[in-house]
Design a protein around this motif. Sequence first.
Motif, mmCIF file in Angstrom:
data_model
loop_
_atom_site.group_PDB
_atom_site.id
_atom_site.type_symbol
_atom_site.label_atom_id
_atom_site.label_comp_id
_atom_site.label_asym_id
_atom_site.label_seq_id
_atom_site.Cartn_x
_atom_site.Cartn_y
_atom_site.Cartn_z
ATOM 1 N N ASP A 55 0.859 -1.170 0.000
ATOM 2 C CA ASP A 55 0.000 0.000 0.000
ATOM 3 C C ASP A 55 0.902 1.228 0.000
ATOM 4 O OD1 ASP A 55 0.941 0.256 2.571
ATOM 5 O OD2 ASP A 55 -0.978 -0.199 3.541
ATOM 6 N N ASP A 56 0.382 2.369 0.355
ATOM 7 C CA ASP A 56 1.188 3.590 0.303
ATOM 8 C C ASP A 56 2.255 3.658 1.390
ATOM 9 O OD1 ASP A 56 -0.275 4.474 -1.848
ATOM 10 O OD2 ASP A 56 -1.693 5.621 -0.644
ATOM 11 N N ASN A 57 2.188 2.737 2.368
ATOM 12 C CA ASN A 57 3.073 2.851 3.516
ATOM 13 C C ASN A 57 4.028 1.681 3.714
ATOM 14 O OD1 ASN A 57 1.817 5.351 4.895
ATOM 15 N ND2 ASN A 57 0.063 4.032 4.502
#
Length: 251
Positions: A209-211
């Motif tokens: 994901d974005d993290n």
Amino acid sequence: YDDVGNYVAYAAYDLAAGSVLRTQYADPRNPSHLLARYGFLDEECPATYCKLLPPIVNQDMIDLGYAYDRMLFYRTGEVADEVWDLFLYQHLSMTNIDDQQALMQSHRQGDYETKLALHEKHYAATSSALLEHVDGFIEDINKVIKKAETIGVTDPNSIYIKCEHPRLPLIHRHNLFVRETFQNVRSRYSEDADVNWRDATRVTVQECDDNECAIAECVMDFQGNWLCEGGLGPNWDGSEREKTKTIIAAQ
């Protein structure tokens, strides 16, 4: 910062109490970016950018996934689906516009069966183009590696390297890493390779994901359904987390 100097940060999504908070320097699948921007090499990186640099990148290519963090060669020799899609798109742009339009339509509509059929139909041409790209890059990077070795990059006591090119040993290790990855791709997809690129009943998937990213191990049961363990899992409230999935190994 607030009025008294306290630093305040807000999460982009809900976090459960006790969750580990991390920061990420860059995409962990691109060691070249880490080296160029931060000056260190992550030798555990599972992949590297495939170094495909078309003279023109149009919206179709972006829709297919043309991006440095998606156009990947994996250390296992696997090639990301986005790379295959781009090679197919480029081939069809010169040979079969009708099939090129069908590729884009099937991609945008999520019609995996039609897209797979197009890949199978043109696999001889796309695999040949892939190997030509791989061979050309290996030839070029071999020249760089050989030049570095002729001036003593592998000699830890070289005064010339220490004084004139102190970063060269790190760059050299990066080049060896990238070359090895490209050689693994060549070994996997050459004509005498044992494994077909689409035939697999067990895969290792990297979910991101974005993290953060995590690895999932997936197997196909006798009914053709995929069963996976690991990965990022759902959000804290049980809802499905938005994430990308990339196959990094297949058997």
